[in-house]
Write an enzyme that holds these catalytic residues in place. Structure first.
Site, PDB file in Angstrom:
ATOM      1  NE  ARG A 103      -0.677   0.040   4.986  1.00  0.00           N
ATOM      2  CZ  ARG A 103      -1.329   0.015   6.141  1.00  0.00           C
ATOM      3  NH1 ARG A 103      -2.643   0.042   6.164  1.00  0.00           N
ATOM      4  NH2 ARG A 103      -0.675  -0.024   7.283  1.00  0.00           N
ATOM      5  CG  ASN A 141      -4.841   5.533   7.028  1.00  0.00           C
ATOM      6  OD1 ASN A 141      -5.647   5.866   7.900  1.00  0.00           O
ATOM      7  ND2 ASN A 141      -3.994   4.543   7.186  1.00  0.00           N
ATOM      8  CD  GLU A 142      -1.250   5.223  10.579  1.00  0.00           C
ATOM      9  OE1 GLU A 142      -0.506   4.448   9.962  1.00  0.00           O
ATOM     10  OE2 GLU A 142      -1.606   5.028  11.747  1.00  0.00           O
ATOM     11  CD  GLU A 298      -5.418   3.308  12.276  1.00  0.00           C
ATOM     12  OE1 GLU A 298      -4.469   2.562  12.583  1.00  0.00           O
ATOM     13  OE2 GLU A 298      -5.551   3.798  11.155  1.00  0.00           O
ATOM     14  CD1 TRP A 306       0.918  -3.433  12.980  1.00  0.00           C
ATOM     15  CD2 TRP A 306       2.769  -2.627  13.963  1.00  0.00           C
ATOM     16  NE1 TRP A 306       0.529  -2.442  13.845  1.00  0.00           N
ATOM     17  CE2 TRP A 306       1.644  -1.922  14.466  1.00  0.00           C
ATOM     18  CE3 TRP A 306       4.032  -2.286  14.452  1.00  0.00           C
ATOM     19  CZ2 TRP A 306       1.755  -0.907  15.413  1.00  0.00           C
ATOM     20  CZ3 TRP A 306       4.144  -1.269  15.393  1.00  0.00           C
ATOM     21  CH2 TRP A 306       3.008  -0.595  15.859  1.00  0.00           C
TER      22      TRP A 306
HETATM   23  C1  GAL Z   1      -2.060   1.793  11.019  1.00  0.00           C
HETATM   24  C2  GAL Z   1      -2.858   1.907   9.743  1.00  0.00           C
HETATM   25  C3  GAL Z   1      -3.991   0.902   9.676  1.00  0.00           C
HETATM   26  C4  GAL Z   1      -3.518  -0.454  10.117  1.00  0.00           C
HETATM   27  C5  GAL Z   1      -2.947  -0.342  11.508  1.00  0.00           C
HETATM   28  C6  GAL Z   1      -2.489  -1.665  12.073  1.00  0.00           C
HETATM   29  O1  GAL Z   1      -0.771   2.253  10.803  1.00  0.00           O
HETATM   30  O2  GAL Z   1      -3.376   3.190   9.595  1.00  0.00           O
HETATM   31  O3  GAL Z   1      -4.493   0.856   8.363  1.00  0.00           O
HETATM   32  O4  GAL Z   1      -2.556  -0.918   9.228  1.00  0.00           O
HETATM   33  O5  GAL Z   1      -1.837   0.510  11.478  1.00  0.00           O
HETATM   34  O6  GAL Z   1      -2.034  -1.533  13.395  1.00  0.00           O
END
Ligand code: GAL
Length: 679
Positions: A103, A141-142, A298, A306
């Site tokens: 992405r 986004n971010e 979020e 991750w």
């Molecule tokens: C953020 C992102 C989300 C998702 C999330 C996972 O960085 O905006 O789309 O990937 O992390 O923790």
């Protein structure tokens, strides 16, 4: 109070959508962020839009009483776009392409990307600007998240134009960058390239400008989309989600452009101290737009996917971290994502609706928190009443992180450590920058402020003159905005307020490079007079004996009082800690960077000097408090139960018993009814 998540319904058959809405209502969800990664579904080909599915899901949400934070979907261009226009792909410093297949594969400066994104946002905004379900717009986004820096040819061209706007003449740039050193003199802006891979150290001011350029370029994307949305007649607030202290984006500058601050935050459940870093991020967010509530856009309900290992959150920890955000001014608690993915890269990432079903701890905690948030009264006042401020400055971060310095310093790690020490003292803290209004604070802590501009120096000096206590520590006030030394040695901008100058930085062997344990199994510390290998610089002062690391600066005390001296090593006997009375206030300087215990001791002593006290004295170490107007949030981030005395009314239970019993990750909001004065 918003409650909800990123909602990615395009992953699921439509039969599931009504069930989603029903479950959202059961969980107390009030708002979802919709369409963040939907570009390829909204626009299957250039010039062709498919609104039917989006109309349907927005309609379903609306009927269910769920509001929509509508994303502009520009965060991940579809494969057709980069196939048709490969020049929009970003490149790293070596010139390698970041290909599609993940992405965010777009160069922020790319004219083609900007055109395609504008077309999408225009169509989207014209269609939904007046939709009653849409209460917030979520740009991209971010921004910059994965692709921190882009070195592509479009970045090169855009960087040149940015430099031309900044400097107007190539002569001005040559002066600022000091290009007469190493034969770097430019005769035209079009000779300049971004700081791509080079044989040796790249001109530090060019790197600093490239970081400024990158922050501005990412911000341009936000502003471009925001202006399109407004031009389409949208009246809802518009935002984009920040990432706490995120290196490439100077959120002090960005904050003015967004209507509401939104932040994403993922503390590491493996780290029992990570709640302090989360507190730092939340204080930063509150400070970016003083007086305005922000949204936690979020966090995770449970495990991530991750980090190298991704443990679950402890029972109750998700709600405790949510309470921490609310206590520091958040008016929205949201998650990534609503329903756990079944396919794709993030399928192991927790969600509000787990893959394992509804008979799960995650779902129970999600529903419980939704119920609690629904009970909360309006909490309009986000003010912390803090009397202590910590300076955190992106420009300084970019500059101090450059190479070829006396000792490498990780500014963010240091800022977090200074903050953690204040946090351990249970002080209310605001995070500010060097040019903020400091008049409310009794103590301002400015650690490792290597780059200090004229305006920052003037603001901090005036703050002391007007009665404040300013605490500055090693490797501060070294360079100006050009990353150049000032006329007159070091500590020039704050000389009046601090009364000290500097002869030398006195680099020590940094603690992180000391890996050889000695015979007792301890990491070696060498203090051998003025010999080599010194890694620690102990000093005696009003905060007792503390240990300095990284630097033992050779101070020149001009007109300050010496409070403490180094006791060993090559600076033994020299001034280490000073105070100058200046105007109505005091300027303190510490010529080293203490270890964690030393930071705690120095800050405890300074708080005492400045007359600042904790909101509640004697709290256990893992218990934290935060003030939001008249509401005190008390959270036990530990696993052992604690009891804390706080007079007032529990906002959720109505209890007025002063003794509050908090189990593992227990928390409460206590309305003190204005009982508390300024602390
Ligand atoms: C953020 C992102 C989300 C998702 C999330 C996972 O960085 O905006 O789309 O990937 O992390 O923790």
């Amino acid at each position: 109070m918003h409650y909800g998540a990123d909602y990615n319904p395009e992953q699921w058959p439509r039969e599931i959508w009504p069930d989603d809405v029903r479950l959202m209502r059961e969980a107390g969800v009030t708002m979802v962020s919709l369409g963040i990664f939907s570009w390829s579904r909204i626009q299957p080909a250039e010039g062709r839009f498919d609104w039917e599915w989006l109309d349907e899901i927005i309609g379903l949400l609306h009927e269910g009483g769920i509001r929509v934070d509508l994303a502009t979907a520009t965060a991940s261009p579809p494969p057709w776009a980069s196939a048709a226009y490969p020049e929009m792909l970003p490149r790293d410093a070596d010139g390698s392409i970041f290909w599609p297949g993940s992405r965010q594969a777009f160069a922020p400066s790319s004219p083609v990307y900007r055109r395609l994104a504008s077309e999408l946002v225009t169509a989207l905004a014209e269609r939904y600007a007046r939709h009653p379900a849409v209460v917030l717009w979520h740009v991209n986004n971010e921004l910059g998240c994965h692709l921190n820096y882009d070195y592509s040819d479009s970045a090169r061209d855009h960087f040149r134009r940015w430099l031309e706007r900044k400097y107007a003449s190539i002569e001005a740039l040559n002066h600022a960058w000091g290009t007469d050193f190493w034969s770097q003199r430019y005769t035209a802006f079009d000779q300049i390239v971004p700081p791509r891979k080079a044989p040796y150290s790249i001109n530090p001011t060019s790197v600093l400008d490239f970081k400024r350029y990158t922050s501005d370029t990412l911000l341009e994307l936000y502003v471009m989309e925001r202006d399109i949305i407004r031009a389409a007649g949208a009246t809802q607030p518009i935002t984009t989600n920040f990432m706490g202290a995120f290196p490439p984006a100077d959120y002090w500058k960005w904050a003015a452009e967004v209507d509401v601050i939104a932040d994403d935050n993922y503390p590491d459940p493996n780290d029992p101290e990570s709640f302090r870093g989360a507190a730092f991020a939340r204080e930063l967010m509150r400070g970016l737009k003083p007086g305005v509530p922000w949204i936690l856009t979020e966090q995770s309900t449970n495990a991530l996917n991750w980090r190298p290992t991704n443990p679950p959150k402890a029972p109750g920890q998700m709600a405790a971290l949510s309470a921490q955000a609310i206590g520091r001014g958040a008016d929205g608690i949201m998650f990534f994502q609503w329903r756990q993915s079944r396919r794709g890269s993030e399928k192991f990432h927790s969600a509000m609706v787990p893959q394992a079903g509804l008979e799960t701890r995650t779902w129970k905690e999600v529903v419980e928190l939704g119920g609690q948030l629904a009970q909360l009264p309006d909490l309009p006042d986000v003010s912390s009443h803090a009397r202590v401020a910590l300076v955190f400055d992106w420009e300084n971060w970019w500059a101090i992180g450059g190479r070829d310095h006396p000792v490498p310093l990780d500014y963010l790690a240091l800022a977090h450590r200074w903050h953690a020490a204040l946090h351990r003292l249970h002080l209310s803290i605001d995070i500010v920058n060097t040019t903020s209004d400091l008049s409310a604070y009794s103590l301002v802590v400015a650690p490792q402020q290597y780059l200090l501009g004229d305006e920052g120096a003037a603001t901090l000096t005036a703050y002391v003159a007007q009665g404040g206590s300013l605490f500055v520590s090693a490797f501060s006030d070294v360079v100006d905005e050009d990353d150049a030394f000032r006329e007159g040695g070091f500590i020039v901008g704050l000389r009046e307020a601090l009364g000290v100058a500097l002869e030398d930085f006195g680099a020590l062997v940094p603690p992180e490079t000391l890996t050889t344990p000695d015979s007792a199994g301890e990491t070696a510390t060498h203090i051998e007079g003025d010999g080599p290998g010194q890694s620690e610089a102990p000093l005696d002062g009003p905060a007792g004996r503390i240990v300095g690391q990284y630097l033992a600066e050779e101070l020149i005390v001009q007109d300050a009082e010496i409070l403490g001296r180094f006791t060993e090593g090559r600076t033994a006997g020299r001034a280490a800690f000073t105070r100058k009375s200046f105007g109505d206030g005091h300027g303190y300087y510490l010529a080293t960077i203490p270890d964690d215990d030393g930071m705690l001791a120095v800050l405890r002593w300074l708080a005492g000097e400045a007359g600042v006290t904790a909101e509640i004295e004697g709290l256990p170490p893992r218990v934290e408090i935060a003030r939001r107007g008249s509401i005190l949030t008390v959270i036990n981030h530990g696993t052992d139960p604690v009891s804390v005395d706080v007079p007032g009314t529990d906002v959720l239970s109505g209890s007025t018993a002063v003794r509050r019993e908090l189990g593992a990750f227990g928390w409460c909001f206590i309305d003190t009814g204005g009982v508390l004065g300024a602390r």
